[in-house]
Design a protein around this motif. Structure first.
Motif, PDB file in Angstrom:
ATOM      1  N   ILE A  85       0.776  -1.146   0.063  1.00  0.00           N
ATOM      2  CA  ILE A  85      -0.015  -0.064  -0.012  1.00  0.00           C
ATOM      3  C   ILE A  85       1.007   1.230  -0.019  1.00  0.00           C
ATOM      4  O   ILE A  85       0.621   2.324  -0.919  1.00  0.00           O
ATOM      5  N   MET A  86       1.970   1.247   0.677  1.00  0.00           N
ATOM      6  CA  MET A  86       2.796   2.460   0.766  1.00  0.00           C
ATOM      7  C   MET A  86       3.412   2.692  -0.630  1.00  0.00           C
ATOM      8  O   MET A  86       3.691   3.825  -1.035  1.00  0.00           O
ATOM      9  N   PHE A  87       3.945   1.566  -1.154  1.00  0.00           N
ATOM     10  CA  PHE A  87       4.542   1.654  -2.383  1.00  0.00           C
ATOM     11  C   PHE A  87       3.478   2.164  -3.483  1.00  0.00           C
ATOM     12  O   PHE A  87       3.991   2.965  -4.215  1.00  0.00           O
ATOM     13  N   LEU A  88       2.171   1.830  -3.429  1.00  0.00           N
ATOM     14  CA  LEU A  88       1.290   2.236  -4.620  1.00  0.00           C
ATOM     15  C   LEU A  88       0.937   3.780  -4.075  1.00  0.00           C
ATOM     16  O   LEU A  88       0.958   4.510  -4.908  1.00  0.00           O
ATOM     17  N   PHE A  89       0.990   3.993  -2.920  1.00  0.00           N
ATOM     18  CA  PHE A  89       0.757   5.558  -2.629  1.00  0.00           C
ATOM     19  C   PHE A  89       2.217   6.291  -3.177  1.00  0.00           C
ATOM     20  O   PHE A  89       1.943   7.484  -3.900  1.00  0.00           O
ATOM     21  N   GLY A  90       3.187   5.965  -3.173  1.00  0.00           N
ATOM     22  CA  GLY A  90       4.538   6.421  -3.539  1.00  0.00           C
ATOM     23  C   GLY A  90       4.411   6.846  -5.148  1.00  0.00           C
ATOM     24  O   GLY A  90       4.733   7.657  -5.665  1.00  0.00           O
ATOM     25  N   LEU A  91       3.961   5.702  -5.451  1.00  0.00           N
ATOM     26  CA  LEU A  91       3.804   5.713  -7.106  1.00  0.00           C
ATOM     27  C   LEU A  91       2.718   6.604  -7.535  1.00  0.00           C
ATOM     28  O   LEU A  91       2.835   7.216  -8.432  1.00  0.00           O
TER      29      LEU A  91
END
Length: 104
Positions: A85-91
């Motif tokens: 989820i944090m990776f997707l928010f960063g993306l």
């Protein structure tokens, strides 16, 4: 194999971030012998707090009788999902920044 979470063992202590990680302590029976083992998974709470979230919960574990001190809990992927989820928010943030820069 099924085991029961009976408590927590003291894990790491990070004074800089004010959190403590505790490993789950699990009781299980294997071939008529009882084992009290630590899990590879852990839970994080603020310093001074006592974790209570999973006491008494039955969990499926991967147990190897040749190394009876540690087990892996089957299906406990909280940290994995938080990371995704944090990776997707960063993306999403990078993509929005790129779109905004193109329009200016």
């Amino acid at each position: 194999m099924e085991g029961r979470i009976v408590g927590y063992s003291r894990g790491t202590n990070d004074d800089r971030h004010f959190f403590t990680a505790h490993r789950f302590r699990i009781c299980l029976q294997y071939e008529e012998q009882w084992y009290y083992v630590d899990s590879l998974e852990s839970t994080t709470v603020p310093n001074g707090a006592i974790p209570k979230e999973a006491i008494g919960r039955y969990v499926k574990v991967y147990f190897n009788p040749h190394t009876p001190k540690r087990v892996a809990i089957k299906g406990m992927h909280r940290l994995t999902w938080i990371s995704v989820i944090m990776f997707l928010f960063g993306l999403l943030g990078v993509w929005l920044g790129f779109i905004i820069e193109l329009e200016l």
